[in-house]
Scaffold this active site. Structure first.
Site, PDB file in Angstrom:
ATOM      1  N   HIS A   1       0.246   8.117   3.804  1.00  0.00           N
ATOM      2  CA  HIS A   1       0.931   7.579   4.708  1.00  0.00           C
ATOM      3  C   HIS A   1       2.234   7.549   4.960  1.00  0.00           C
ATOM      4  O   HIS A   1       2.980   6.915   5.654  1.00  0.00           O
ATOM      5  CB  HIS A   1       0.355   5.868   4.912  1.00  0.00           C
TER       6      HIS A   1
ATOM      7  N   ASP B   1       0.786  -1.304   0.009  1.00  0.00           N
ATOM      8  CA  ASP B   1       0.049   0.093   0.144  1.00  0.00           C
ATOM      9  C   ASP B   1       0.648   1.127  -0.089  1.00  0.00           C
ATOM     10  O   ASP B   1       1.371   1.734   1.047  1.00  0.00           O
ATOM     11  CB  ASP B   1      -1.000   0.073   1.294  1.00  0.00           C
TER      12      ASP B   1
END
Length: 297
Positions: free
Chosen positions: A203, A198
């Site tokens: 993030h 991911d």
């Protein structure tokens, strides 16, 4: 309209083949904090997550991420009938049900369908279901291994007058929890977990995070999801991941690397009900995962 339910709902998102190895399992478990406590490097129970060999087991949450485990690009959002971008999107909910213990290595085919879209007025909730089927040595389809259901929350969409959807909250018992633990999220946790496929810049990239409305990069929701399952498996199931047949939860808040996640769990017959929140600091008590339930074998 950026989202056209008449096109999106029921759309076949296709199938793809994928494979995984013990190394992928080990990396995933490390990404969700396995082996991080003092003494875990010599603990047979902890090494069931972090040492390859006959004792290695697989947390079912691995099944959610393994189809895209080797992706190095940000997740695509080219869903039929949905003109959206990553800065609008957060994970809404996630569940998985497994037919049996996930093998430590294997090959499979995943098929995904966009099943529903809810109109929340100022946001839309997009649902999809994936079914994973084993691939045999000759390439033929075998037995179903697991299936997942997930939703994403798309800010700034909605308002077309569609179905608002329904919810079935998971109420935890009004008694003391059977399990309580906490996990200190490391400063590099999101940077490690992103190696599990991911690469959403939300993030990792501070500038992108600010564009999305956050003061700093946030932990992947699915990392929190895996952490909570691991804590409950260790605390209430003796660390035996093979006892888990299903796991689901709703993402109700964010976690910043460096914060601590507090997990509470209640054993209720053939289920475990749980909640997760931030422990300590200015955001102490803020929810992380709600409506958490584990179905047991």
């Amino acid at each position: 309209m950026p989202i056209d339910p008449s096109v999106a709902i029921g759309a076949d998102l296709g199938s793809r083949e994928f494979s995984w190895t013990e190394s992928d399992v080990l990396l995933y478990h490390l990404g969700i904090g396995a082996g991080s406590r003092k003494g875990d490097n010599v603990s047979p129970a902890a090494l069931r997550y972090t040492l390859d060999g006959p004792a290695l087991q697989v947390l079912p949450s691995f099944g959610v991420v393994v189809p895209t485990f080797h992706e190095t690009d940000p997740p695509p959002l080219d869903l039929p009938g949905c003109d959206i971008n990553l800065a609008q999107v957060v994970h809404g909910s996630q569940s998985i049900s497994v037919s049996g213990p996930i093998p430590t290595s294997g090959s499979a085919t995943v098929s995904t369908t966009l099943t529903d879209i809810w109109d929340k007025g100022k946001a839309a909730v997009i649902w999809q279901e994936s079914v994973v089927v084993a691939r045999t040595e000759n390439g033929a389809s075998g037995e179903e291994l697991w299936r997942t259901t997930s939703s994403i929350f798309v800010r700034g969409e909605g308002g077309w007058g569609g179905d608002r959807g329904s919810s079935a909250p998971v109420a935890v018992p009004e008694r003391a929890a059977d399990h309580e633990s906490s996990y200190d999220v490391t400063p590099q946790q999101a940077l490690l977990y992103r190696l599990c496929g991911d690469r959403n810049p939300l993030h990792a990239d501070p500038d992108f995070a600010k564009t999305a409305g956050f003061p700093a990069p946030i932990l992947h929701g699915l990392c929190s999801y895996g952490i909570v399952l691991r804590e409950l498996t260790d605390g209430l199931l003796g660390g035996d991941a093979t006892l888990v047949r299903g796991f689901g939860g709703r993402f109700t808040g964010v976690v910043f690397p460096g914060e601590t996640i507090r997990v509470l769990g209640w054993r209720e017959g053939d289920r475990i009900l749980a909640s997760a929140s931030i422990a300590g600091g200015e955001r102490g008590g803020s929810p992380v995962l709600s409506d958490v339930a584990i179905d047991l074998a």
